[in-house]
Design an enzyme around this catalytic site. Structure first.
Site: not given
Ligand code: CA
Length: 425
Positions: A132, A139, A205, A207, A239, A243, A246, A259, A263, A370
């Site tokens: 990834d 971002h 996420e 992507e 993804d 948080r 993380q 993560k 996915t 975000e």
């Molecule tokens: Ca990612």
């Protein structure tokens, strides 16, 4: 993009379909009570490629048969000449004025052309490796601002390296798979010691995923052009990210438990060829890139992207983001070339996540972190529900398409619903 060619499959001949003649994305499906095999989406239908291959309608495929398998890996490894040959046969078989072998054979049509709503879709390829990246500049700036402050937002390597990490192939799942909220270790702000429990800040996420077809050899670096040649196609990729896990774990080696739990990818691999008319250049370089990352031509694609959120029991989903894949800073080919430059062998079935695609303003941010600015500005959904992060029962859906003047290259949907965290003794 005006193309003009139409399919005799009626549902494929409207502008609204994500799967017109110009798309022909590959997937793996099973008809009711039958084994999985490879197919192509056309309008509201899926075309059984195993049946066409057995009937000899895809030409001579020396390394085949490919399509009675439960994954596309064999076909993907066969390389661009074989991909082009099969696409040419399929286009002709499905085009109004093309080869009548399927169109005028009602028995073959009945057995090979199935309604997509009546089949089960599977993961389209066996994922050999998943890496990834972090190629969205907005971002990277947003996350850096939230984790370290705006003055340290963009790491010093970011404008020089397509930053990435090795994720887990074992938990890449197809759209529609339900996901358990992960358990893990977090450290609440101001607490002295970490605690264990379900993640409280579960996120998405948005992507793109690049699917590697041709493998490379260990110890052999790739140019960006060679890397581009190896890419079979693209999917949407979510993804999923925890948080709170993380932010506690990510230094010094990057994300790990935050993560690895899931996915999600969309079930149809849109061939790179179908996206050729929509190529766009990467943005102007703020710092010159080293020559091994230089591009032979436009490396990104003009693909509209959306995120939709629907709480359990809500009457409708709410669109929470709209952006475009052209906002990435590095292309998938640059990422793949960088991945292999030190000698890493890339395999048929490798999946590369682009990194979160966040547009330049808040309406196009690609994660809840975000969009809600770390929970400070909750989103209000249709029906009045408010969200900072994902709650149990919420369903998140990514969609995407490239828009031509008389057709649309759609990716279908990439959806997942969150279940409560598992019991732990
Ligand atoms: Ca990612």
């Amino acid at each position: 993009m005006v193309d003009g060619r139409k399919s005799w499959v009626e549902s494929a001949a409207t502008h609204a379909t994500p799967f017109p003649l110009q798309n022909l994305p590959y997937g793996v499906f099973s008809p009711p009570g039958a084994a999985p095999r490879c197919g192509v989406a056309i309008g509201d239908c899926v075309l059984d490629l195993a049946g066409l291959e057995a009937a000899g309608l895809l030409g001579r495929l020396p390394a085949g048969p490919f399509f009675s398998a439960s994954s596309l890996n064999g076909f993907m490894a066969a390389g661009p000449a074989t991909w082009a040959q099969v696409r040419e046969h399929l286009t002709s078989l499905l085009e109004t004025a093309g080869d009548p072998a399927l169109r005028e054979d009602s028995d073959l049509r009945a057995s090979a052309l199935l309604l997509r709503a009546e089949v089960t879709l599977h993961l389209p390829f066996a994922v050999k490796g998943y890496s990834d990246f972090y190629a969205g500049r907005q971002h990277a700036f947003n996350i850096g601002s939230l984790f370290r402050g705006p003055e340290n937002a963009l790491p010093p390597n970011w404008l020089h390296i397509p930053v990435g990490y090795n994720g887990r192939a074992s938990t890449v799942v197809v759209s529609g798979t339900e996901i358990h909220r992960p358990l893990g270790q977090t450290k609440p702000k101001d607490a002295e010691a970490p605690v264990f429990g379900p993640s409280q800040r579960l996120d998405i996420e948005l992507e793109m995923g690049a699917v590697v077809g041709l493998p490379s050899r260990m110890g052999r670096p790739l140019t960006v052009q060679q890397a581009d040649h190896m890419i079979f196609g693209y999917v949407l990729l979510n993804d999923w990210s925890a948080r709170d896990i993380q932010v506690w774990e990510y230094q010094p080696l990057g994300p790990f438990q935050a993560k690895v739990f899931a996915t999600t990818i969309s079930p149809w691999i849109v061939p790179k060829t179908a996206l050729e008319p929509f190529r766009v250049a990467t943005p102007p370089r703020e710092k010159p890139l080293l020559p091994y990352l230089s591009e032979p031509g436009p490396g990104l694609y003009d693909i509209e992207l959306e995120v939709w959120m629907q709480p359990d029991g809500a009457a409708e989903a709410t669109r929470i983001s709209r952006t475009n894949a052209r906002h990435l800073y590095y292309s998938a080919a640059q990422q793949l070339a960088h991945h292999a430059i030190g000698g890493c062998k890339m395999e048929s079935g490798d999946l590369l996540g682009s990194g979160t695609v966040s547009g330049p303003d808040s309406s196009g941010f690609g994660s809840l972190l975000e969009l809600t600015w770390a929970g400070r500005h909750p989103l209000t959904l249709a029906g009045g529900a408010q969200r900072t992060f994902i709650e149990d029962g919420d369903s998140l859906t990514l969609t995407g398409w490239a828009e031509g003047a008389d057709y649309r290259i759609g990716f279908g949907t990439c959806e997942g619903r969150i279940l409560p965290a598992p019991e732990f003794p």
